[in-house]
Design a protein around this motif. Structure first.
Motif, mmCIF file in Angstrom:
data_model
loop_
_atom_site.group_PDB
_atom_site.id
_atom_site.type_symbol
_atom_site.label_atom_id
_atom_site.label_comp_id
_atom_site.label_asym_id
_atom_site.label_seq_id
_atom_site.Cartn_x
_atom_site.Cartn_y
_atom_site.Cartn_z
ATOM 1 N N PHE A 18 0.814 -1.219 0.000
ATOM 2 C CA PHE A 18 0.000 0.000 0.000
ATOM 3 C C PHE A 18 0.847 1.268 0.000
ATOM 4 N N SER A 19 2.080 1.186 0.435
ATOM 5 C CA SER A 19 2.958 2.351 0.412
ATOM 6 C C SER A 19 3.688 2.505 -0.916
ATOM 7 N N ASP A 20 3.514 1.559 -1.830
ATOM 8 C CA ASP A 20 4.173 1.617 -3.129
ATOM 9 C C ASP A 20 3.318 2.437 -4.092
ATOM 10 N N PRO A 21 3.833 3.564 -4.625
ATOM 11 C CA PRO A 21 3.028 4.370 -5.552
ATOM 12 C C PRO A 21 2.669 3.624 -6.831
ATOM 13 N N VAL A 22 3.493 2.655 -7.240
ATOM 14 C CA VAL A 22 3.176 1.878 -8.438
ATOM 15 C C VAL A 22 1.907 1.059 -8.212
ATOM 16 N N PHE A 23 1.751 0.513 -7.001
ATOM 17 C CA PHE A 23 0.535 -0.246 -6.687
ATOM 18 C C PHE A 23 -0.699 0.655 -6.730
ATOM 19 N N LEU A 24 -0.600 1.839 -6.171
ATOM 20 C CA LEU A 24 -1.745 2.755 -6.165
ATOM 21 C C LEU A 24 -2.121 3.163 -7.585
ATOM 22 N N ASP A 25 -1.121 3.447 -8.413
ATOM 23 C CA ASP A 25 -1.407 3.785 -9.805
ATOM 24 C C ASP A 25 -1.995 2.587 -10.550
ATOM 25 N N ALA A 26 -1.473 1.393 -10.271
ATOM 26 C CA ALA A 26 -1.983 0.195 -10.929
ATOM 27 C C ALA A 26 -3.432 -0.086 -10.519
ATOM 28 N N THR A 27 -3.772 0.181 -9.262
ATOM 29 C CA THR A 27 -5.153 -0.013 -8.812
ATOM 30 C C THR A 27 -6.095 0.934 -9.536
ATOM 31 N N ARG A 28 -5.714 2.201 -9.597
ATOM 32 C CA ARG A 28 -6.546 3.176 -10.328
ATOM 33 C C ARG A 28 -6.663 2.793 -11.798
ATOM 34 N N ARG A 29 -5.545 2.377 -12.382
ATOM 35 C CA ARG A 29 -5.555 2.020 -13.799
ATOM 36 C C ARG A 29 -6.363 0.750 -14.048
ATOM 37 N N THR A 30 -6.370 -0.170 -13.094
ATOM 38 C CA THR A 30 -7.170 -1.387 -13.238
ATOM 39 C C THR A 30 -8.658 -1.058 -13.285
ATOM 40 N N ILE A 31 -9.085 -0.119 -12.456
ATOM 41 C CA ILE A 31 -10.498 0.284 -12.462
ATOM 42 C C ILE A 31 -10.855 0.930 -13.798
ATOM 43 N N VAL A 32 -9.973 1.814 -14.287
ATOM 44 C CA VAL A 32 -10.213 2.454 -15.587
ATOM 45 C C VAL A 32 -10.231 1.410 -16.702
ATOM 46 N N TRP A 33 -9.256 0.515 -16.687
ATOM 47 C CA TRP A 33 -9.154 -0.556 -17.685
ATOM 48 C C TRP A 33 -10.424 -1.402 -17.705
ATOM 49 N N THR A 34 -10.869 -1.850 -16.548
ATOM 50 C CA THR A 34 -12.045 -2.712 -16.473
ATOM 51 C C THR A 34 -13.301 -1.974 -16.918
ATOM 52 N N ALA A 35 -13.480 -0.731 -16.446
ATOM 53 C CA ALA A 35 -14.690 0.021 -16.773
ATOM 54 C C ALA A 35 -14.780 0.309 -18.273
ATOM 55 N N PHE A 36 -13.682 0.751 -18.871
ATOM 56 C CA PHE A 36 -13.720 1.116 -20.287
ATOM 57 C C PHE A 36 -13.828 -0.107 -21.187
ATOM 58 N N VAL A 37 -13.101 -1.166 -20.858
ATOM 59 C CA VAL A 37 -13.156 -2.360 -21.707
ATOM 60 C C VAL A 37 -14.539 -3.009 -21.630
#
Length: 310
Positions: free
Chosen positions: A75-94
Motif C-alpha cells: 500500500f505504500s508503493d506508488p506503483v501499486f496505487l497507480d496500478a489499482t486506479r488504472r485497473t479500475i479504468v481498464w475494467t470500466a472502459f473495456v
C-alpha cells in the motif's frame, strides 16, 4: 368380511428427529466431488493467505512471520496505487465499450439475412485464437517502423511520420483498451445472441401492429427482455477483464515507466521479476477482495432494479 390388516395400516413415518434416506442419498452421492471442489478452491486461498503474512524468499521458501508487513509495503508503493486506479479504468472502459458494441452487433446477427452464418463465424472466429497470440499480432501492428497501423495511416495521408504508439503511456494504454474491447466482443455477442434467441417473435409482430417504431420496440421490448443477459455479460466480463494478463504484458509489459501496469501485471512483476512472493500474495488477496465485493454489490443491486422496473 374384514380387510387384511396390511391394507388398512398407515405407511410408516420416520421417527421424530431422524433423517430420511431419500434426503441423505443425494448428499452422499455428491459428497466426493463436493469435497474435492472445496479442497481445490480452499487450498490455494489458504496458501496465498499463509504466504502474505510471512516473509518469503524469491525461491518460495517460507521464512519468518511478519504479520501485515507485506500489505503495508504494497500500500505504500506508488506503483501499486497507480496500478489499482488504472485497473479500475481498464475494467470500466473495456467492459463498457464491449457491451455498447456487442448489443448492436448481436441485434444485427440475430436478423434473418443471406450469409448470416458466415457473418456469425467471422465475429466468433477471434474467440478461437489464443489471447497471447492476438496480443502479439497487435504489438506488431502498432510497431513504430513497419506496423500495419502506421503504414496504413501514412499511405492515406493522415499522418506525416510514424507514431510511437507503445512508447508512451498516454498512447499505449488507450491502444490496449481498444484491443481489450475487440477481443471481448465475441464472448459477449455469444451471450447476447443466446438471450435474443429466447425472445418470442410474436411480441414484435404485435408491437408493429400497434404502430411501435423500431426504436420503441428496442427500448420497451428488446432491452428489458435482454437485461438479464446483459447483466450476466457485464459480471463475467468484469471478472475476466479485471484478471486479463496477456494483452498488457505482451504489448508493453507494464511500461513504459510503469505507465500501463494493472494489478495482475504488477503482481506478476512482483512475484517473478522482483522476487517478492509475499507481496505478490498480498496483492492477490487484495484483488480477490475487490472482485468479491464488486460481485456481491452488483448482484444485490439487480433484484431491486428489476423490481423498480417492474
Amino acid at each position: 368380511m374384514s380387510r387384511p390388516a396390511s391394507a388398512s395400516a398407515p405407511a410408516a413415518l420416520p421417527a421424530s428427529g431422524s433423517v430420511s434416506p431419500r434426503m441423505t442419498t443425494p448428499w452422499l452421492l455428491i459428497a466426493p466431488s463436493l469435497i474435492l471442489a472445496l479442497f481445490i478452491i480452499s487450498y490455494p486461498i489458504f496458501n496465498i493467505v499463509y504466504q502474505s503474512i510471512h516473509e518469503v524468499s524469491r525461491f518460495g521458501a517460507i521464512r519468518d512471520f511478519n504479520g501485515l508487513q507485506n500489505f503495508y509495503t504494497v500500500f505504500s508503493d506508488p506503483v501499486f496505487l497507480d496500478a489499482t486506479r488504472r485497473t479500475i479504468v481498464w475494467t470500466a472502459f473495456v467492459v463498457g465499450g464491449t457491451v455498447l458494441i456487442s448489443v448492436p452487433v448481436a441485434l444485427v446477427l440475430n436478423q434473418d439475412f443471406h450469409g448470416r452464418g458466415v457473418a456469425r463465424t467471422i465475429v466468433m472466429l477471434p474467440w478461437s485464437v489464443s489471447l497471447t497470440m492476438t496480443a502479439v499480432v497487435w504489438r506488431w501492428a502498432f510497431n513504430d517502423d513497419y506496423g500495419m497501423v502506421n503504414v496504413t495511416l501514412q499511405r492515406l495521408g493522415l499522418i506525416g511520420g510514424p507514431i510511437h504508439w507503445l512508447a508512451t503511456p498516454e498512447l499505449a494504454f488507450p491502444v490496449e483498451i481498444a484491443v481489450g474491447i475487440l477481443v471481448s466482443i465475441p464472448f459477449t455477442v455469444t451471450i447476447l445472441l443466446g438471450g435474443l434467441s429466447s425472445v418470442p417473435g410474436d411480441i414484435y409482430e404485435a408491437a408493429r401492429i400497434d404502430g411501435a417504431s423500431a426504436w420503441q420496440q428496442f427500448r420497451q421490448l428488446t432491452l428489458p427482455l435482454l437485461r438479464p443477459f446483459i447483466n450476466m455479460a457485464i459480471l463475467l466480463n468484469v471478472i475476466y477483464v479485471f484478471n486479463s494478463f496477456p494483452i498488457i504484458w505482451v504489448m508493453t509489459q507494464g511500461g513504459p515507466d510503469n505507465g500501463t501496469h494493472i494489478l495482475v501485471t504488477y503482481l506478476y512483476e512482483l512475484g517473478f521479476r522482483l522476487g517478492r512472493p509475499g507481496q505478490a500474495a498480498a496483492v492477490s488477496l487484495i484483488m480477490l477482495v475487490m472482485l468479491f465485493v464488486f460481485s456481491m454489490v452488483y448482484l444485490r443491486m439487480q433484484p431491486s432494479k428489476e423490481g423498480d422496473a417492474a
